[in-house]
Every structure is written in structure tokens, then in C-alpha cells.
Scaffold this motif. Structure first.
Motif, short mmCIF file in Angstrom:
data_model
loop_
_atom_site.label_atom_id
_atom_site.label_comp_id
_atom_site.label_asym_id
_atom_site.label_seq_id
_atom_site.Cartn_x
_atom_site.Cartn_y
_atom_site.Cartn_z
N ALA A 186 13.17 -29.65 4.06
CA ALA A 186 12.85 -30.72 3.12
C ALA A 186 11.41 -30.65 2.64
O ALA A 186 10.93 -31.56 1.99
CB ALA A 186 13.10 -32.08 3.76
N VAL A 187 10.73 -29.56 2.96
CA VAL A 187 9.31 -29.41 2.63
C VAL A 187 9.13 -28.21 1.72
O VAL A 187 9.78 -27.18 1.90
CB VAL A 187 8.47 -29.23 3.91
CG1 VAL A 187 7.02 -28.97 3.58
CG2 VAL A 187 8.58 -30.46 4.79
N GLN A 188 8.26 -28.34 0.73
CA GLN A 188 7.92 -27.22 -0.14
C GLN A 188 6.41 -27.14 -0.27
O GLN A 188 5.74 -28.13 -0.53
CB GLN A 188 8.57 -27.39 -1.51
CG GLN A 188 8.35 -26.18 -2.43
CD GLN A 188 9.19 -26.24 -3.67
OE1 GLN A 188 10.22 -26.91 -3.71
NE2 GLN A 188 8.78 -25.54 -4.72
N THR A 189 5.89 -25.93 -0.06
CA THR A 189 4.46 -25.68 -0.19
C THR A 189 4.20 -24.99 -1.52
O THR A 189 4.82 -23.96 -1.82
CB THR A 189 3.94 -24.82 0.97
OG1 THR A 189 4.13 -25.53 2.19
CG2 THR A 189 2.46 -24.52 0.80
N LEU A 190 3.30 -25.54 -2.32
CA LEU A 190 3.00 -25.01 -3.64
C LEU A 190 1.77 -24.12 -3.58
O LEU A 190 0.79 -24.44 -2.88
CB LEU A 190 2.77 -26.16 -4.63
CG LEU A 190 3.88 -27.22 -4.71
CD1 LEU A 190 3.52 -28.28 -5.72
CD2 LEU A 190 5.21 -26.58 -5.05
N THR A 216 1.38 -29.42 0.01
CA THR A 216 2.72 -29.44 0.61
C THR A 216 3.34 -30.79 0.34
O THR A 216 2.72 -31.84 0.57
CB THR A 216 2.65 -29.18 2.12
OG1 THR A 216 2.08 -27.90 2.36
CG2 THR A 216 4.03 -29.23 2.75
N VAL A 217 4.59 -30.77 -0.14
CA VAL A 217 5.31 -31.99 -0.51
C VAL A 217 6.63 -32.03 0.25
O VAL A 217 7.31 -31.00 0.39
CB VAL A 217 5.58 -32.05 -2.03
CG1 VAL A 217 6.24 -33.37 -2.42
CG2 VAL A 217 4.28 -31.86 -2.80
N ALA A 218 6.98 -33.20 0.77
CA ALA A 218 8.27 -33.41 1.46
C ALA A 218 9.12 -34.36 0.64
O ALA A 218 8.61 -35.30 0.02
CB ALA A 218 8.05 -33.97 2.85
#
Length: 347
Positions: free
Chosen positions: A62-66, A191-193
């Protein structure tokens, strides 16, 4: 005038004096009795609950790092860790490294040159002034220039400046850079969840973890005073956490609404505990053992038991209770073994 009635105490004293004068002992006073409430012994089960503590954190997946695929300079940070963001919301503004911009422009110029060379070679071939191999070489050079420019464009080198935006509705977990930083290609910038991707991660003793199963129900109580929510076990780690030496498990909230970093007490139902059901006030302890009282022939009979599970005002106990004898449900604290009792049905 009628005579005054003789008080009972004076009458009893007079009778005792009379009997003493006759050489007979006075009668013994009646034994005291204790009023208690009773209920029939019943067997049943209560949920077997394991209680642990943890905190709300992003679930795996559920986490994405940009990041950027080109060296860049961080111009402005538009959000802070913990901020709620919407899909498409700008998070960071940046400027590409001048060398990256120069490389893209050089690739664009090389493509223009390759296009001109391919066109010229085709014209010469039509006039029988160039060979077929020369035309093929010009076309191969054009394809290579096109591929190089496309690759740089996919890596974000087409625009000298730009911004990173939230890929979905969520919460900002971390921003490991500061305004003015020069970053390398591929470095994590934010980082966005997902908002619905938060879980409570709690550590279980390995002995307790052996009874955990994915899908078991749980109650999540926020330690910050927010209302309790229902949840379920979503993931059980297959190895010990090297820092805590516990087995981590993720517990998801049925309706979401968790706050990143909030601390929780998680009560997970891992099964059922069966035995005799007794009111909590009926189970006593003398410092060595738990015990209850049953009533036999109007007298209290102590029965040593083991307290297995407590849930509010009901306990599960195990021991040699006689199913034919009433169980003292209220008033047991007044009793000793063999005490005479008066009974009333429990409410």
C-alpha cells in the motif's frame, strides 16, 4: 390497668436463671446463617482473546516511493509528513541537473541530424548515387537516435523542471530530502501510503503467534481515546522481528479510518475457552488457589478450581463441581467452608 409486657431479653434472662437454679445449662443460641444467591452450575465457553499493542502503519503493497530517473535539485517541498493528499496533488517541485538537460538536447539534435542523413541517403539512392548499404546505415542511425531520445524522455529529461504528484489518495509517510538538495537518479524523494492501506502492526509472543490465523476477528482500541473499531488479522510474519524478537502481524480495520502512527491495543480472538461459567464475584482466591462455593444440605461447600478466562463479569473455571448442587453466585465472600446458608435464586 393491664400489666406491662415482659421484654424478650428479660424473659430469656429469667428462663436462664430458672434453669440454672434447677441445675440445667441454658440452650445454645441458634447458629448464624448467611444469605446468598445461587444459580445452577452451567458449562459453556468464552472467546479466547490475546491482547497485544501496536501502532498504525502502512500495509505492505500500500506504499509507493516516488523518485526521479535523472539527477535533480529539489526546489520546493509542498507537503509535510503525515499530510493527507489527493490523487494528482503536487508534492515536490524540482529542476533537473543541467547535465541531464544538456544530454536531452544533444539527443534531440542527434535525431534531427539522423533524419537529415536518412533523407539525403534516400535521395542519392533514387539517383543511383548511393548504395543500398548506405541507405540501410542511415536508417539504422535514425532508429538509434529515436530510441535514445525516447529513453531520455521516459526518464523525465524532456522538461528541465517539473513536479512529483500523489499517485492516489493517501497520506505522506516520509520525505527524506530538503529544499535545495541535489539528488541522484533513483533517489527516494517522497513516500505515500494509501488512505485505505493502513494497518495496525503488533508483535506477538511466538507461543501466542502459533494460534494466530489470517481472518481471525479483533478489536482495535486506540490509546488516544478514539472509539474502538472491529478488525481482522491480514498477515502473519513467518520470522521473528530482529529488533523486538516477536512475531509481527498486521490487523486491518474493517471500515478504515486509522491514523498513521496512532497506538492501539489489539484484542484478537484466537479461539474458545470451555469450562464452567461462573459470575466473576463468585470466584475467590485465598492467596494460593482459586475456589468457589456450592451449597449442600444448607451448608457451604468449598470447591477448588482453576480460573481459565475472565471476560467482564463472567469467568470460565475448571474443577470438580457437582452439577447437582447450586453454585453460590453472590455473597461467597462472607462464607467459610461448612457455613450455614440461606439461599435465594440468583438474578
Amino acid at each position: 390497668m393491664s400489666p406491662r409486657p415482659i421484654r424478650p431479653a428479660l424473659a430469656a434472662a429469667a428462663l436462664a436463671a430458672t434453669l440454672a437454679a434447677c441445675g440445667q445449662p441454658p440452650p445454645a443460641p441458634p447458629a448464624p446463617t448467611v444469605l446468598v444467591r445461587t444459580q445452577p452450575p452451567t458449562q459453556g465457553a468464552l472467546p479466547d482473546v490475546v491482547t497485544v499493542y501496536g501502532a498504525a502503519a502502512p500495509a505492505s503493497g500500500a506504499v509507493q516511493t516516488l523518485s526521479l530517473q535523472q539527477p535533480a535539485r529539489v526546489d520546493t517541498i509542498l507537503v509535510a509528513p503525515g499530510a493527507l493528499v489527493k490523487a494528482g496533488q503536487r508534492l515536490i517541485a524540482y529542476s533537473l541537473n543541467p547535465q541531464a538537460v544538456s544530454a536531452y538536447r544533444q539527443a534531440a539534435a542527434a535525431l534531427k541530424l539522423a533524419q537529415d542523413q536518412q533523407t539525403h541517403a534516400a535521395q542519392l539512392f533514387a539517383q543511383q548515387l548511393a548504395t543500398r548499404d548506405q541507405v540501410a546505415q542511415a536508417e539504422a542511425g535514425l532508429r538509434a537516435a529515436q530510441a535514445n531520445l525516447a529513453a531520455l524522455g521516459q526518464q523525465g529529461a524532456a522538461a528541465p523542471s517539473g513536479g512529483l504528484s500523489a499517485p492516489f489518495d493517501g497520506v505522506v509517510v516520509s520525505i527524506p530530502v530538503a529544499a535545495g538538495d541535489q539528488t541522484m537518479a533513483g533517489a527516494a524523494l517522497v513516500t505515500v501510503a494509501r488512505s485505505t492501506g493502513l494497518v495496525v502492526t503488533a508483535g506477538f509472543d511466538p507461543g501466542q503467534a502459533a494460534r494466530l490465523r489470517v481472518g481471525q476477528p479483533a478489536t482495535l482500541q486506540s490509546l488516544s481515546g478514539r472509539p474502538a473499531v472491529a478488525g481482522r488479522v491480514l498477515r502473519i510474519a513467518g520470522a521473528l522481528n530482529p529488533r523486538t524478537r516477536l512475531v509481527d502481524a498486521d490487523i486491518g480495520a474493517a471500515g478504515g479510518g486509522l491514523i498513521l502512527g496512532d497506538a492501539f491495543r489489539a484484542a484478537v480472538t484466537v479461539g474458545q475457552v470451555a469450562g464452567w461459567l461462573a459470575p466473576h464475584v463468585a470466584v475467590l482466591n485465598d492467596g494460593q488457589r482459586d475456589y468457589v462455593f456450592q451449597v449442600a444440605g444448607g451448608r457451604a461447600r468449598r470447591v477448588d478450581v482453576s480460573l481459565v478466562r475472565s471476560a467482564g463479569d463472567v469467568d470460565v473455571i475448571r474443577g470438580p463441581l457437582d452439577p447437582r448442587l447450586p453454585l453460590v453466585a453472590d455473597g461467597a465472600y462472607q462464607l467459610d467452608n461448612g457455613a450455614q446458608v440461606r439461599t435465594a435464586a440468583a438474578k
